[in-house]
Design a protein around this motif. Structure first.
Motif, short mmCIF file in Angstrom:
data_model
loop_
_atom_site.label_atom_id
_atom_site.label_comp_id
_atom_site.label_asym_id
_atom_site.label_seq_id
_atom_site.Cartn_x
_atom_site.Cartn_y
_atom_site.Cartn_z
N GLN A 117 46.58 -7.85 49.26
CA GLN A 117 46.85 -6.70 47.66
C GLN A 117 47.09 -7.89 46.75
O GLN A 117 47.64 -7.43 45.72
CB GLN A 117 47.46 -5.92 48.76
N GLU A 121 46.50 -7.47 42.85
CA GLU A 121 47.82 -7.38 41.35
C GLU A 121 48.13 -8.56 40.85
O GLU A 121 48.11 -8.14 39.59
CB GLU A 121 48.78 -6.40 42.35
N SER A 305 46.71 0.16 37.00
CA SER A 305 45.78 -0.36 37.91
C SER A 305 46.19 0.22 39.71
O SER A 305 47.09 0.09 39.79
CB SER A 305 44.49 -1.15 38.45
N SER A 307 43.68 0.87 43.19
CA SER A 307 42.82 1.03 43.81
C SER A 307 41.65 2.38 43.57
O SER A 307 41.75 3.56 43.65
CB SER A 307 42.59 1.37 45.65
N ARG A 358 39.07 -2.20 41.41
CA ARG A 358 40.09 -1.01 40.78
C ARG A 358 39.62 -0.89 39.39
O ARG A 358 39.49 -0.98 38.70
CB ARG A 358 41.53 -1.70 40.91
N SER A 368 38.28 -6.17 39.16
CA SER A 368 38.61 -6.91 39.91
C SER A 368 39.05 -8.17 39.93
O SER A 368 38.26 -8.81 39.03
CB SER A 368 36.73 -6.86 40.92
#
Length: 754
Positions: A117, A121, A305, A307, A358, A368
């Motif tokens: 994750q 980001e 952003s 998901s 995202r 992405s």
């Protein structure tokens, strides 16, 4: 057993308590604080900062406590690792841990998910980012690991120079990755902390601890952790290219900053995707928006952003009475490898994608960090506000509710921009009429589409000066038209931004599911401006001469025909509008058949990556270069008969290997120790000792040029006999750069063994 160990009454395996450890720990913590300060320019301040500082302080305190208890070096590091793992688990993964503290297989799975994750980001974010729980975990854990490694390097292996290089690298990489003015105060604080660290260590130096060569593992860990931290810092700032494969197999990119070059004029036209829609016309496909303008370039928006799967996209909201029509657009990517997804606007959902994607709520773009557009087939549902001419004229161009500065006009903007904006819109009464006046002016007979003129006239860019030059020459391509329109709109106090994407495609003659199929090529990459209207949203305009769809809204008396879309705003009122296009969307100007869209398609720009890597390499090799130059200088003097220079070569070679060179020790005793304990060749050392004694006590001294060769031979022999770790440290991080032979920092006289 040595006399020192006998007097201490303890076994040789116990770590000796050395003077100044507490001072070293404090200096190291201050160095860490100074080194991670530039992170604040990449990640917004939050709980992670306090956690990182507390983690590093706590780990150093654990190390200091273990050393006071005479715990061996390996035990100290192990204790720090246990505390680090327990603290990270308790803070971030207590729910999955045994007793909230002890890691379990579930914690390992949670760590993997958090890293994935955080990676997404980092890859998709733009500095400064808001720190999520996953990103906070990665930063705090990385700083903790770095603290453990540097604690071992400084407190156990007594290598402050290596730790200093690591700290400088951690400080330097964010500064390189996020261009900004030089933070002189921040660098001065770091430099002071590094110098204090080296001074604190050298003032309390004793013979290296037996077995400290085990610090090689810590050194490797330090380098590895610094690399991880560097990746965390660099990724948000580096541009993610939008690449399309060309016929030659080379990658090409669209630069979101609109920074153009000669590559724009050298590429071929390659089909990248096909599109079909149930709308009345083919849509523009956007990939990125640019709202921030610093006077030189437009930058991609620095906004959050979310998901695409978990949070999705919000429906379009407009003022009551404004019609919203929903369309479905199907896109198939055939030759485009990109982290940005082409979508119609305003998108409210995207279905059929493979991988993790995202969306940016502010711009309704999709991107992405782990997936690619290549081979994707997906459907975009968009909800298009369709105000009547009367409704759009009644709306004001306003930025209420936006958290992005879309009005900013740099002080460097030439006055001519505002003057022309006022002149062109002098007869208009509403914001919409002013913007259509600008659009008509740019698309009128006074302007010409040209790829060559900006280069020949020297304004091939998007800065304020380039816009002013374009407005005088009145020849350019889409980026000049879009940039000039956006700045003139801001000069009229209207919020504007620039969009990068694709023009509508060209119909191929094929049909699929009853819909006509169009093809989009690299030649249709494009940039256009948008202006935000209160109650309507972002409205696109098309100022580029001879390209795209001119923005027009019909009056209520002429609107109302069925355009094939799904009306989601309730019963269609009699005032429903339609948009018209007065220019052919695929018309190509004669001046530039290879760049009908006037976009930036170019080879991948490796400059930011090379700059980052080059900066780290420069910091790493600088000690080696300086030491080599120093040795060669002494060698030249020694070759001319300077016995003192030859003796200094021997002393500095010994210091580089961690051998003390105290002032109280005579040359003869020092030479004997090198031969007995460090495998220096007896004959060469004997001649060097005789040479320095003759030079010190004889009037004529000794002018033997061969002493230079003797010094080099002694150095080579001692290096060959040293451990690989000691040899590497002597070459890459020579201590003699900061420690002078015979100084107070060169160590005390050695203890004589039984």
């Amino acid at each position: 057993m040595s006399l020192a160990e006998t007097r201490a009454g303890r076994p040789a395996t116990a770590r000796p308590l050395r003077r100044g450890d507490r001072r070293l720990s404090i200096m190291l913590w201050l160095g860490l604080c100074a080194a991670i300060a530039p992170l604040l320019g990449v990640v917004s301040p939050g709980p992670w900062l306090l956690g990182a500082l507390a983690m590093s302080a706590g780990l150093l305190a654990v190390g200091a406590t273990m050393r006071r208890l005479r715990v061996p070096a390996v035990g100290v590091t192990l204790a720090e690792v246990v505390v680090w793992a327990g603290a990270v688990t308790a803070v971030f993964f207590a729910r999955d841990a045994f007793l909230g503290l002890i890691p379990t297989p579930d914690v390992v799975d949670a760590v993997t998910t958090a890293i994935q994750q955080a990676s997404a980001e980092i890859l998709l974010g733009v500095a400064p980012m808001e720190a999520s729980a996953a990103l906070s975990f990665v930063i705090v854990a990385a700083i903790g690991a770095l603290t453990i490694a540097l604690d071992h390097v400084v407190l156990t292996a007594r290598m402050p120079l290596l730790a200093s290089i690591a700290l400088v690298a951690v400080w330097l990489i964010p500064a390189i990755a996020v261009p900004s003015g030089m933070n002189v105060l921040g660098f001065a604080i770091l430099a002071a902390a590094v110098l204090a660290l080296i001074r604190a260590e050298t003032r309390t130096r004793e013979a290296p601890e037996p077995g400290s060569s085990a610090g090689v593992t810590a050194v490797a860990a330090t380098i590895g952790v610094v690399t991880v931290v560097a990746t965390l810092i660099s990724a948000p700032a580096l541009p993610a290219p939008i690449a399309a494969g060309s016929g030659s197999g080379a990658l090409a990119t669209i630069d979101p900053t609109l920074d153009l070059g000669n590559d724009l004029r050298r590429r071929g036209d390659v089909a990248v995707l096909t599109v079909r829609t149930d709308g009345p016309t083919l849509p523009y496909l956007r990939v990125a928006t640019l709202s921030e303008f610093d006077g030189e370039i437009w930058r991609p928006d620095r906004v959050r952003s979310v998901s695409l799967w978990d949070e999705g996209m919000e429906p379009v909201v407009v003022d009551e009475g404004i019609r919203v029509t929903q369309y479905r657009t199907n896109i198939a990517i055939s030759n485009l490898s990109s982290s940005y997804l082409p979508v119609s606007y305003p998108a409210v959902s995207v279905d059929g994608l493979e991988g993790l994607w995202r969306t940016v709520p502010y711009s309704r773009t999709v991107l992405s960090g782990q997936a690619s557009t290549q081979g994707q087939r997906y459907e975009v549902v968009s909800q298009v506000p369709r105000p009547t001419l009367e409704q759009i004229r009644a709306a004001e161009a306003d930025a209420d509710g936006l958290n992005v500065d879309v009005r900013g006009l740099p002080d460097s903007t030439p006055a001519r921009v505002a003057e022309l904006a006022e002149q062109v819109t002098a007869g208009a009464r509403t914001d919409y009429d002013r913007l259509t006046a600008l659009q008509d002016w740019f698309r009128g007979p006074d302007f010409t589409y040209s790829l060559r003129a900006p280069v020949l006239e020297g304004f091939d860019g998007t800065g304020s000066d380039a816009v002013a030059a374009f407005l005088e020459v009145r020849e350019g391509y889409c980026i000049h038209f879009a940039g000039a329109f956006a700045l003139m709109a801001r000069a009229l106090d209207m919020p504007s931004r620039i969009v990068v994407g694709f023009l509508p495609g060209t119909y191929t003659g094929d049909t699929e599911d009853g819909q006509r199929v169009a093809e989009v090529t690299t030649g249709q990459l494009h940039a256009w401006p948008e202006v935000h209207f209160e109650g309507v949203g972002w409205v696109p305009f098309e100022p580029t001469k001879s390209l795209g769809n001119e923005t027009r809204f019909l009056p209520a008396s002429e609107a109302g025909q069925d355009d094939g879309g799904e009306d989601i705003s309730g019963p269609t009122p009699t005032t429903t509008p339609t948009s018209t296009a007065s220019a052919a969307p695929n018309e190509r100007p004669d001046d530039g058949p290879t760049d009908a869209a006037g976009s930036t398609l170019r080879l991948v720009d490796l400059r930011p990556y090379l700059l980052t890597v080059g900066g780290v390499i420069l910091v790493g090799v600088l000690p080696l270069v300086l030491r080599t130059l120093r040795r060669r200088s002494l060698g030249r003097r020694a070759a001319e008969g300077d016995a003192g220079a030859a003796w200094r070569m021997l002393q500095e070679a010994a210091i580089d290997l961690g051998v003390t060179a105290p002032a109280a020790e005579s040359p003869r005793a020092f030479g004997a120790r090198l031969v007995a304990s460090h495998h220096a060749p007896a004959a060469e050392v004997s001649r060097l000792v005789a040479g320095i004694e003759r030079a010190s006590y004889s009037r004529d001294g000794l002018g033997a040029a061969a002493l230079a060769d003797d010094a080099e031979a002694a150095r080579a022999a001692m290096l060959a006999a040293a451990t690989p770790a000691a040899r590497a440290m002597a070459v890459l991080l020579p201590r003699s750069l900061v420690v002078r032979p015979g100084s107070a920092f060169a160590g005390s006289a050695p203890v004589v063994s039984d």
